[in-house]
Write an enzyme that holds these catalytic residues in place. Sequence first.
Site, PDB file in Angstrom:
ATOM      1  N   TYR B 177       0.573  -1.465   0.221  1.00  0.00           N
ATOM      2  CA  TYR B 177      -0.152   0.188   0.025  1.00  0.00           C
ATOM      3  C   TYR B 177       1.290   1.430   0.211  1.00  0.00           C
ATOM      4  O   TYR B 177       1.922   0.803   0.373  1.00  0.00           O
ATOM      5  CB  TYR B 177      -0.848   0.526   1.279  1.00  0.00           C
ATOM      6  CG  TYR B 177      -0.509   0.447   2.874  1.00  0.00           C
ATOM      7  CD1 TYR B 177       0.118  -0.344   2.969  1.00  0.00           C
ATOM      8  CD2 TYR B 177       0.047   1.729   2.773  1.00  0.00           C
ATOM      9  CE1 TYR B 177       1.132  -0.357   4.409  1.00  0.00           C
ATOM     10  CE2 TYR B 177       0.401   2.462   4.004  1.00  0.00           C
ATOM     11  CZ  TYR B 177       0.923   1.047   5.058  1.00  0.00           C
ATOM     12  OH  TYR B 177       1.828   1.262   6.281  1.00  0.00           O
ATOM     13  N   CYS B 178       0.065   2.392  -0.549  1.00  0.00           N
ATOM     14  CA  CYS B 178       0.764   3.431   0.076  1.00  0.00           C
ATOM     15  C   CYS B 178       0.088   4.799   0.006  1.00  0.00           C
ATOM     16  O   CYS B 178      -0.653   4.475   1.194  1.00  0.00           O
ATOM     17  CB  CYS B 178       1.921   3.930  -1.354  1.00  0.00           C
ATOM     18  SG  CYS B 178       0.961   4.310  -2.985  1.00  0.00           S
ATOM     19  N   ARG B 179      -0.511   5.544  -0.663  1.00  0.00           N
ATOM     20  CA  ARG B 179      -0.731   7.194  -0.455  1.00  0.00           C
ATOM     21  C   ARG B 179      -2.140   6.708  -0.114  1.00  0.00           C
ATOM     22  O   ARG B 179      -3.103   8.270   0.541  1.00  0.00           O
ATOM     23  CB  ARG B 179      -0.111   8.174  -0.630  1.00  0.00           C
ATOM     24  CG  ARG B 179       1.399   8.722  -0.260  1.00  0.00           C
ATOM     25  CD  ARG B 179       1.974  10.029  -0.700  1.00  0.00           C
ATOM     26  NE  ARG B 179       2.522   9.430  -1.791  1.00  0.00           N
ATOM     27  CZ  ARG B 179       4.212  10.071  -2.173  1.00  0.00           C
ATOM     28  NH1 ARG B 179       4.536  10.077  -0.974  1.00  0.00           N
ATOM     29  NH2 ARG B 179       4.602  10.177  -2.784  1.00  0.00           N
TER      30      ARG B 179
END
Lengths: 226, 226
Positions: B177-179
């Site tokens: 995952y990221c932003r």
Amino acid sequence: MSSKLFKQTLFDHLARVGKAVGQGHRLAMLEYLAQGERTVEALAGLTGLSVANTSKHLQQLRQSGLVFARKEGLYVHYRLSDPDVITLLGVIRRLAERHLGEVEALVNSYLLAKDAMEPLPREALLARMREGTVTVLDVRPPEEYAAGHLPRAFNIPLKELERRLHELPPGREVVAYCRGAYCVLSFEAVAWLREKGFIARRLEEGFPEWKLAAFPVENFLMEEIS
Amino acid sequence: MSSKLFKQTLFDHLARVGKAVGQGHRLAMLEYLAQGERTVEALAGLTGLSVANTSKHLQQLRQSGLVFARKEGLYVHYRLSDPDVITLLGVIRRLAERHLGEVEALVNSYLLAKDAMEPLPREALLARMREGTVTVLDVRPPEEYAAGHLPRAFNIPLKELERRLHELPPGREVVAYCRGAYCVLSFEAVAWLREKGFIARRLEEGFPEWKLAAFPVENFLMEEIS
DNA sequence: TTTATATTCAACTATCAAGTTGAATTCAAT
DNA sequence: ATTGAATTCAACTTGATAGTTGAATATAAA
């Protein structure tokens, strides 16, 4: 395509949705459409805008994906494209209420102190309906009631409330609702019922939000494809 | 004040929130701010706008109630005023994805087929984390990781992934995952991991949405007042 | 075919928003 | 005090948006 360009074009597209809800008259139209389909003429009447202007706004809403149009004979019927449009309006309303001082002031001054009507959240009303300890009162016009309403709700439009007061079971708390959080009708109904000695309060939001939350709904006409 | 005038001024105020999210650069700024506080300079750098222009946009956001500003020495730090701003961005994104053909096309063409990354909803990831059958990978920069991340997530920024691949337990499915929903980093991480023989997929949305949903979060720094 | 009606289009005006540039503030450090 | 750096302000240009008006379309009915 670079990541930067991708992001920018993406956000530019998303901004089209924002622009659509960035104009008072368009917000008003969306709120009316949250009640059900409306023709251009009807919306022009409701908003007080010229038909041409209304038409142009509706096309912007259509291009931003928030409404659909359906032509039937001479009339073009517009409707919300997605129940999430109601969610969108709700989030905007909550944010504005919490962070725009003018909104809070305006609402409280015009709506005779919003909180004095002891707004009841959906969940609480549903529980009390199941207990059977409450009379639910729909003060919208009969057409809107017919297109969908809370189970076992009485439909008495505000104007007829005085004349038809006897229809309400006496001695039971009344919860009134109408089109939305700022719909004046239910405020006035509650104020008036209290004057007459009823215990009365408001549903916090309106019918569209109730239906959006997948709470039980009764239909008489099938105007709506729920 | 008449009901009509009340309604119109009310909607005009609500429209200020709409206007704020009716411009691509402002949406981009809000998305950056969803990660945490940023100075004007930092946002100007991230968006590629001039500092003066950035400052003006931020003031519009402030006047529409979506962000707060805090001055500390020479710097002014901006932050989201309300977690519901993330909700607002999410609703706009969903509506645009569903009803603006261009958006779907753009996303799918740039992000190597969005759905091919088998995006995992929050709830499903949480369940699998509790089972202990999954490695969670945070591909954001360390500063953002430090400000808050999913419990027991590994932090390996995309650039270091090749070098630090051995840190990941082999033979276990990886969820990156990221932003946010469109954050390119996690797409590339998944694609790259798959090339190396890992079973990998993406979390459907990003860290801000996870935190907004009140899902468990670990903090190393207390930059955020959760 | 003609007529009436709902909607949309085209052209136009006035107002508002985005972005640039250079100057003005504000605060910390010398 | 003076300097330097981050931010904001003011003035300006350019482009976009809201609204009006009258004409053009499209459909149903006479």
